[in-house]
Design a protein around this motif. Structure first.
Motif, short mmCIF file in Angstrom:
data_model
loop_
_atom_site.label_atom_id
_atom_site.label_comp_id
_atom_site.label_asym_id
_atom_site.label_seq_id
_atom_site.Cartn_x
_atom_site.Cartn_y
_atom_site.Cartn_z
N PRO A 80 11.17 5.25 -1.03
CA PRO A 80 9.98 5.69 -1.89
C PRO A 80 10.20 5.26 -3.18
CG PRO A 80 11.40 7.65 -1.48
CD PRO A 80 12.06 6.35 -0.69
N PRO A 81 8.94 4.80 -3.96
CA PRO A 81 9.08 4.44 -5.26
C PRO A 81 9.74 5.36 -6.29
CG PRO A 81 6.71 4.10 -4.49
CD PRO A 81 7.39 4.93 -3.35
N GLN A 82 9.69 6.77 -5.95
CA GLN A 82 10.45 7.73 -6.41
C GLN A 82 10.79 8.80 -5.62
OE1 GLN A 82 8.60 10.09 -9.73
NE2 GLN A 82 6.64 9.51 -8.89
N LEU B 288 0.69 -1.33 -0.19
CA LEU B 288 0.14 -0.01 -0.03
C LEU B 288 0.89 1.14 -0.08
CD1 LEU B 288 -2.75 1.13 0.05
CD2 LEU B 288 -2.86 1.04 2.51
N PHE B 289 2.01 1.28 0.88
CA PHE B 289 2.74 2.32 0.87
C PHE B 289 3.40 2.73 -0.54
CE2 PHE B 289 7.32 3.64 1.18
CZ PHE B 289 7.22 5.05 1.41
N ARG B 290 3.88 1.59 -1.12
CA ARG B 290 4.35 1.87 -2.67
C ARG B 290 3.48 2.36 -3.65
NH1 ARG B 290 9.27 0.62 -2.52
NH2 ARG B 290 10.25 -1.18 -1.31
N SER B 291 1.99 1.80 -3.52
CA SER B 291 0.88 2.08 -4.10
C SER B 291 0.78 3.75 -4.02
CB SER B 291 -0.28 1.46 -4.01
OG SER B 291 -1.45 1.87 -4.61
N VAL B 292 0.42 4.11 -2.67
CA VAL B 292 -0.03 5.41 -2.56
C VAL B 292 1.27 6.38 -2.68
CG1 VAL B 292 -0.33 7.00 -0.52
CG2 VAL B 292 -1.50 4.86 -0.45
N LEU C 127 8.74 11.99 -3.28
CA LEU C 127 8.95 12.24 -1.65
C LEU C 127 10.42 12.13 -1.05
CD1 LEU C 127 6.28 9.65 -0.36
CD2 LEU C 127 6.33 12.24 -0.43
N LEU C 128 10.53 12.92 -0.16
CA LEU C 128 12.09 12.85 0.52
C LEU C 128 11.60 11.94 1.90
CD1 LEU C 128 14.89 13.23 1.07
CD2 LEU C 128 14.25 15.57 2.35
N VAL C 129 12.23 10.87 2.02
CA VAL C 129 12.05 10.13 3.25
C VAL C 129 13.35 10.03 4.03
CG1 VAL C 129 11.43 7.72 4.18
CG2 VAL C 129 10.63 8.47 2.14
#
Length: 730
Positions: A184-186, A156-160, A166-168
């Motif tokens: 993050p995915p990107q 779900l994290f990767r989908s949302v 994003l900067l994590v």
């Protein structure tokens, strides 16, 4: 042509079981369109992480490295990783905060997520499911839609996050898998740690090494803080602190609070502290906390920080020193003023202010109401060493006050969240009002659940400490109370961990009733995690104790859990015959649970187990029998005010009507479920009802109703944070 809403004669209204009245075919779609949904969360991107300080010197090379890495990675559609490495307290987190303010925030406009993994680390392992749950909620996903399992949360994290730049930021990473799970995915993942992780470097991570400040930069920093400082004296302070920013800041803040002293006094005191006999155990602990590898340079940094902390703590007020010792005793990593007062601290606000001004303590970012405080992990290691010098009786008495505070608070929270459910323990003697000095810890069920969730890591640590100290009653009482949190927020790994300690506590106290309850909680968590074998093993052990249990409801919870497992196994069976056998097995188990609740009587238990019996009957294709059970359950629920069960009953009723081939009544029951779920703000159930209703409309070839359901479902999921907001019209 659709037949929905008609009963053979074109009636405008249709009713199900006497109470669910819905409009007919011409207005059905409009009825669905009119269901009120919660508004979408504010579209503001998350902005998490410690803020940058105004005074910051040097680090030009490190900042440039972060900037260049971020620019290069931002231009790449693939996500990137930057690893910032240095000893504890050297300024890694502040370096990243400065880089974010200067350039990184503009490169990643969709938000910044932050976590310190030390807050989620237990016995060396990080609860990544809890970290991802926090990220999902920060990104706007409603709590009802955060799944329980790590794999589901990861997906779900990767989908949302997929459409977001994003900067994590993640502090205190120790192992590569911890970092990889949070990429993050990107966008960009920036991790800090005390040593480089070779496997991340092999993956392409960029390494930024942060060393202690050299004499020139450290002297500049001291003179920025203390303008009248002589350059030579300032350099002496830098050398005595080994260029360590945390030590320098603590020393100068200590001086600023004592205007009668000079920087020369600081040099004198630090020299005496550094070269005195000292506490070898404390110095060793500081080295471990800072990530020292045993080399001379890092040993020197550890000794320098130790000397500064010794000097600072020695000069604070008695009340503040007591607070510092309390932080060293506390099982968890954070504390509220209410907790500190409950364990006997005085002048708490003044003491917290002094620790904050001395830079020994920081405020923790938290969405909940009470402010939380924590020591920097390097300082916490020092505080825990200091606390070891306390008399053992004093240390245990303080711990006992902490455990009692959390046991009472958790019991009150459980009562507000889950109401009059079956509990073995008696209500706490201490009223809720006594636990908060200035205001109640929480005021309602939703507020209580947020408090429990915010205190989750501390609560788990308290359970472990209580088990270590042999306070068995408090262990199982905490475990029982925290079911409200575990079940509501799907902290399933926590439930297993604490439940196993609860089982041991029950055995120590020779409480078979408690052991049954604890084993059932572990079984339910294992069931939701998909580990049916483990769940059944716990239930087998619990069943062997049932003859020793006094309350028949304990038998009921065991039969209920067995029935749920039987239904789950039935869904995985390949043959219809095997599925039917599993359904019948589940029905018999639920019937036993129902009889146990009727024997008390427990009216809520009667409703729940009747609902379960109906589910088993539906699985066994006994549709008419299921409807009879559901009608009785609904009547009890209405007369006892058990409204939250009604949408669940309506959904199973709809499945029964589908089995009987009555689409009209199935639709009516599903619409009733949607209406009730919306009014009760049971958004996951509303989602389930709308999805079922769309499928029923499709079967009935009612295109307007299907379109209305699908649009309402999209709107609901968008408002729940599962889909990005619709783009504004051009």
């Amino acid at each position: 042509m659709s037949s929905l809403g008609t009963d053979g004669g074109g009636a405008t209204y249709n009713s199900v079981s006497g109470d669910a009245v819905v409009v007919g075919p011409l207005l059905m779609a409009q009825h669905i369109e009119g269901i009120q949904l919660p508004p979408a969360a504010p579209a503001a991107p998350p902005c998490q992480g410690p803020p940058p300080t105004r005074v910051f010197v040097n680090r030009t090379e490190e900042l440039a490295g972060l900037r260049d890495a971020a620019l290069a990675l931002a231009a790449d559609p693939e996500p990137g990783v930057v690893m910032v490495v240095g000893v504890g307290g050297v300024g890694k987190t502040q370096l990243v905060a400065q880089a974010v303010r200067r350039e990184l925030a503009q490169l990643f406009p969709d938000g910044r997520l932050y976590v310190d993994l030390e807050d989620h680390r237990r016995d060396g392992a990080v609860d990544l499911a809890a970290v991802l749950g926090g990220f999902l909620r920060a990104l706007g996903v409603h709590k009802d839609y955060v799944p329980g399992r790590l794999a589901e949360r990861t997906a779900l994290f990767r989908s949302v996050a997929a459409p977001l730049r994003l900067l994590v930021k993640v502090d205190n990473v120790q192992h590569a898998p911890e970092a990889r799970a949070l990429v993050p995915p990107q966008g960009l993942l920036v991790v800090t740690g005390r040593r480089a992780l070779p496997s991340l470097l092999m993956d392409g991570a960029v390494l930024i090494d942060v060393a202690p400040l050299d004499d020139r930069a450290g002297t500049e920093l001291v003179r920025r803080w203390y303008a009248d400082a002589d350059e030579g004296t300032a350099t002496d302070v830098v050398r005595l602190c080994a260029g360590h920013p945390l030590a320098l800041r603590a020393a100068v803040e200590w001086l600023a609070a004592r205007p009668q002293l000079t920087l020369d006094d600081v040099v004198r005191d630090l020299t005496a502290g550094r070269y005195g006999t000292g506490d070898d155990g404390a110095r060793e602990a500081m080295g471990v906390a800072m990530g020292a590898s045993g080399g001379p340079a890092q040993d020197g940094v550890g000794e320098a920080v130790d000397a500064v902390l010794d000097a600072v703590v020695a000069e604070v007020s008695d009340d503040t020193r007591h607070l510092y010792d309390l932080f060293g005793v506390l099982p968890g990593t954070t504390a509220t003023a209410d907790l500190l007062r409950a364990v006997g601290a005085t002048r708490v606000d003044a003491g917290l202010g002094e620790l904050l001004s001395s830079r020994l303590e920081v405020l923790v970012e938290s969405a909940d109401r009470p402010q939380r405080y924590r020591l920097h992990d390097v300082v916490r290691a020092h505080a825990r060493q200091c606390a070891r010098a306390l008399p053992e009786e004093r240390r245990r008495s303080l711990l006992r006050l902490v455990v009692d505070f959390y046991a009472d608070a958790a019991a009150h929270g459980d009562a507000l969240v889950l109401g009059a459910r079956f509990r073995i323990q008696s209500p706490p003697v201490r009223p809720l009002a006594e636990l908060g000095a200035q205001r109640a810890l929480f005021t309602g069920g939703a507020d209580a659940l947020e408090w429990l969730d915010a205190e989750r890591d501390n609560l788990q640590a308290v359970i472990r400490v209580a088990a270590d100290e042999g306070w068995h009653q408090e262990v199982w009482q905490l475990c029982e109370s925290l079911w409200a949190l575990y079940h509501s927020r799907k902290h399933l790994a926590d439930c297993v961990e604490s439940g196993l300690l609860g089982i041991e506590a029950a055995q120590h106290e020779a409480r078979p009733d408690v052991e049954i309850r604890m084993r059932n909680q572990v079984a339910r968590a294992a069931y939701e995690l998909g580990d049916l074998d483990r769940a059944e093993a716990q239930l087998d052990a619990a069943a062997g104790l049932l003859e020793l249990a006094g309350d028949p409801r304990l038998s009921g919870v065991v039969w209920e859990s067995r029935g749920l497992i039987a239904l789950a196994r039935g869904r995985s069976e390949e043959s219809l015959h095997a599925m039917g056998e599993r359904a019948e097995e589940a029905r018999q188990l639920f019937e036993r649970a129902l009889a146990a609740n009727r024997a008390v009587p427990d009216r809520h238990g009667v409703v729940v187990q009747s609902y379960n019996v109906a589910q088993a009957l539906v699985a066994g294709e006994r549709w008419t029998d299921a409807l009879g059970v559901l009608d009785e359950a609904a009547e009890v629920a209405r007369t006892t005010g058990d409204e939250p069960m009604l949408p669940r009953i309506d959904l199973v009723r709809a499945q029964s009507f589908v089995g009987l081939g009555s689409l009209d009544r199935a639709v009516a029951a599903t619409v009733a479920a949607a209406d009730r779920a919306a009014s009760l703000k049971q958004f996951a159930k509303l989602d389930q009802a709308l999805e079922l209703l769309a499928a029923l409309a499709d079967r009935a070839e009612d295109r307007p109703l299907r379109a209305a359901c699908e649009e309402k479902l999209r709107e609901l999921r968008r408002n729940m944070g599962l889909e990005p907001p619709a783009a504004p019209p051009a």
